[in-house]
Write an enzyme that holds these catalytic residues in place. Structure first.
Site, PDB file in Angstrom:
ATOM      1  N   GLY A   5      59.463 117.379 -53.178  1.00 32.27           N
ATOM      2  CA  GLY A   5      59.879 115.991 -52.953  1.00 32.27           C
ATOM      3  C   GLY A   5      59.762 115.690 -51.467  1.00 32.27           C
ATOM      4  O   GLY A   5      58.986 116.325 -50.752  1.00 32.27           O
ATOM      5  N   ARG A   6      60.553 114.754 -51.011  1.00 32.39           N
ATOM      6  CA  ARG A   6      60.458 114.324 -49.603  1.00 32.39           C
ATOM      7  C   ARG A   6      60.682 115.491 -48.647  1.00 32.39           C
ATOM      8  O   ARG A   6      59.939 115.656 -47.671  1.00 32.39           O
ATOM      9  CB  ARG A   6      61.509 113.253 -49.313  1.00 32.39           C
ATOM     10  N   ILE A   7      61.730 116.275 -48.890  1.00 29.02           N
ATOM     11  CA  ILE A   7      62.078 117.333 -47.921  1.00 29.02           C
ATOM     12  C   ILE A   7      61.049 118.466 -47.988  1.00 29.02           C
ATOM     13  O   ILE A   7      60.597 118.967 -46.951  1.00 29.02           O
ATOM     14  CB  ILE A   7      63.521 117.831 -48.157  1.00 29.02           C
ATOM     15  N   SER A  55      56.086 123.155 -57.991  1.00 31.41           N
ATOM     16  CA  SER A  55      57.079 122.164 -58.392  1.00 31.41           C
ATOM     17  C   SER A  55      57.178 122.197 -59.904  1.00 31.41           C
ATOM     18  O   SER A  55      56.170 122.321 -60.599  1.00 31.41           O
ATOM     19  CB  SER A  55      56.650 120.777 -57.919  1.00 31.41           C
ATOM     20  N   ARG A  56      58.410 122.102 -60.400  1.00 39.44           N
ATOM     21  CA  ARG A  56      58.592 122.128 -61.852  1.00 39.44           C
ATOM     22  C   ARG A  56      58.121 120.830 -62.488  1.00 39.44           C
ATOM     23  O   ARG A  56      57.784 120.796 -63.654  1.00 39.44           O
ATOM     24  CB  ARG A  56      60.068 122.376 -62.195  1.00 39.44           C
ATOM     25  N   THR A 109      67.999 125.548 -48.237  1.00 41.21           N
ATOM     26  CA  THR A 109      68.722 124.376 -47.721  1.00 41.21           C
ATOM     27  C   THR A 109      68.909 123.362 -48.855  1.00 41.21           C
ATOM     28  O   THR A 109      69.242 122.212 -48.598  1.00 41.21           O
ATOM     29  CB  THR A 109      67.937 123.684 -46.576  1.00 41.21           C
ATOM     30  N   ARG A 124      70.431 123.713 -52.759  1.00 40.43           N
ATOM     31  CA  ARG A 124      71.774 123.852 -53.307  1.00 40.43           C
ATOM     32  C   ARG A 124      72.001 125.315 -53.661  1.00 40.43           C
ATOM     33  O   ARG A 124      71.088 126.001 -54.138  1.00 40.43           O
ATOM     34  CB  ARG A 124      71.946 123.005 -54.580  1.00 40.43           C
ATOM     35  N   GLU A 155      80.873 126.530 -52.530  1.00 40.31           N
ATOM     36  CA  GLU A 155      81.275 126.167 -51.165  1.00 40.31           C
ATOM     37  C   GLU A 155      82.735 125.723 -51.140  1.00 40.31           C
ATOM     38  O   GLU A 155      83.165 125.035 -52.073  1.00 40.31           O
ATOM     39  CB  GLU A 155      80.386 125.015 -50.660  1.00 40.31           C
ATOM     40  N   HIS A 166      76.372 124.417 -44.420  1.00 36.99           N
ATOM     41  CA  HIS A 166      75.845 123.174 -45.014  1.00 36.99           C
ATOM     42  C   HIS A 166      75.590 122.105 -43.925  1.00 36.99           C
ATOM     43  O   HIS A 166      76.200 121.032 -43.940  1.00 36.99           O
ATOM     44  CB  HIS A 166      76.800 122.648 -46.094  1.00 36.99           C
ATOM     45  N   GLY A 195      72.467 120.817 -43.176  1.00 33.89           N
ATOM     46  CA  GLY A 195      71.138 120.202 -43.331  1.00 33.89           C
ATOM     47  C   GLY A 195      71.007 118.825 -42.708  1.00 33.89           C
ATOM     48  O   GLY A 195      70.089 118.559 -41.934  1.00 33.89           O
TER      49      GLY A 195
HETATM   50  C1  8YV Z   1      75.088 116.177 -47.223  1.00 32.93           C
HETATM   51  C2  8YV Z   1      73.293 117.152 -48.746  1.00 32.93           C
HETATM   52  O1  8YV Z   1      75.664 116.629 -46.054  1.00 32.93           O
HETATM   53  O2  8YV Z   1      72.418 114.988 -49.045  1.00 32.93           O
HETATM   54  C3  8YV Z   1      72.634 116.087 -49.540  1.00 32.93           C
HETATM   55  O3  8YV Z   1      72.322 116.351 -50.709  1.00 32.93           O
HETATM   56  O4  8YV Z   1      73.378 118.238 -49.162  1.00 32.93           O
HETATM   57  C4  8YV Z   1      73.821 116.920 -47.383  1.00 32.93           C
HETATM   58  O5  8YV Z   1      72.847 116.282 -46.614  1.00 32.93           O
HETATM   59  C5  8YV Z   1      76.099 116.193 -48.312  1.00 32.93           C
HETATM   60  O6  8YV Z   1      75.589 116.174 -49.569  1.00 32.93           O
HETATM   61  C6  8YV Z   1      76.983 115.002 -48.133  1.00 32.93           C
HETATM   62  O7  8YV Z   1      77.635 114.609 -49.292  1.00 32.93           O
END
Ligand code: 8YV
Length: 318
Positions: free
Chosen positions: A153-155, A175-176, A235, A237, A266, A284, A286
């Site tokens: 995806g984007r990231i 990618s699935r 980065t 989940r 977490e 966390h 990111g």
């Molecule tokens: C956030 C993230 O910090 O956007 C996401 O999915 O994991 C992080 O960028 C977090 O989810 C904020 O709710």
């Protein structure tokens, strides 16, 4: 009335107070299930984050007032989307605005684990650095190596671009759910099978969403597919990786190391990960830049405004 479950950047809170009867969380304590249920009973909308478990029980609290759940973040695995749909509750997220920062952090983790920067920093801080030596803290070269990206995806795309153009890496992608026409280009090589990507990659970086299908996508068997010299970066989940199996693999030397920003439970971290030498652990981070957190808040606000305006929020996921 809008219930905001955590403290948000000042500019976002000011804008919320200006436009809405907003109940802010000045103490920034995460809400428990009972408080979330109360919020759903009292508020027209809930502005929540990854620390809120927006379960079916929460979404079906009666008598319910909320018609909208606005998530501050792109990942929505903490929200029961099926229950929201059944209850007729609209859910939105904040895509796009956190892409670059999250991709930057994936690269930071990749470099940190390969070049042993965490170990080096701890050595200096402990006053235990004996001085430079030719064979001290030798890591692994990143430039020119092969990076496997799982989830495009984007990231995932932003990481591929950085790896390719910043570090001259060969980039493999799996990618699935490939978009129509997706495949090998001048920039990336497509791998239809995840296992093929794992076998070939020097680094594997995860960028898929957490869904029932991707839970423990990287398990003991998949870790054994990776090269003993390879590194895993997550980065996305925590649920995508079986943390226990990862800790075992790191201690056994099945893979060379891991860089993690997210965890299965977490803020708890699987204890055996904490004492693995070849792992970099971040809390966390990111999207954690001032610029992006403000942009996320403003995007959440845009979804609120659209829902209560023309009824068509731009980032609807349910
Ligand atoms: C956030 C993230 O910090 O956007 C996401 O999915 O994991 C992080 O960028 C977090 O989810 C904020 O709710």
């Amino acid at each position: 009335m809008v219930v905001v479950t955590r403290r948000l950047p000042q500019r976002v809170e000011d804008a919320l107070l200006e436009r809405y009867d907003a109940r802010l969380n000045t103490l920034d304590q995460p809400l428990g299930e009972a408080e979330l249920r109360d919020a759903v009973r009292q508020a027209d909308a809930l502005l929540c984050t990854v620390t809120d478990r927006v379960t079916r029980e929460v979404l079906t609290a009666a008598p319910r007032r909320s018609r909208l759940v606005v998530n501050f973040g792109v990942g929505v695995n903490h929200i029961d989307l099926a229950a929201a749909r059944e209850a007729g509750i609209v859910v939105t997220n904040t895509p796009g605005v956190l892409t670059d920062d999250t991709a930057d952090l994936a690269i930071a983790l990749l470099l940190a684990v390969a070049r042993r920067t965490g170990e080096g920093e701890r050595l200096v801080r402990a006053g235990a650095w004996p001085g430079w030596a030719p064979t001290q803290l030798l890591g692994t070269r990143v430039s020119g190596k092969t990076l496997g990206i799982v989830g495009y995806g984007r990231i995932g795309r932003a990481v591929a671009q950085r790896a390719r153009h910043g570090f001259g890496m060969r980039v493999l992608v799996h990618s699935r759910r490939p978009a129509a026409g997706e495949g090998t280009t001048a920039e990336i090589e497509w791998r239809a099978e995840l296992d093929d990507l794992l076998v070939e990659s020097d680094f594997v970086s995860l960028h898929c969403p957490a869904t029932p299908d991707t839970r423990h996508l990287i398990d003991g068997g998949r870790l054994r597919r990776m090269q003993r010299t390879a590194y895993l970066v997550n980065t996305a989940r925590g649920d995508v990786v079986d943390e226990r199996a990862l800790a075992d693999a790191l201690h056994a030397g099945t893979i060379a190391g891991a860089g993690l920003d997210v965890y299965e439970r977490e803020p708890a971290v699987w204890p055996a990960l904490l004492n693995a030498p070849n792992v970099v652990l971040l809390p966390h981070l990111g999207s954690a830049t001032a610029e992006t957190r403000e942009a996320m808040g403003l995007r959440a606000l845009a979804n609120l405004d659209a829902f209560f305006g023309d009824g068509e929020p731009p980032d609807r996921v349910a």
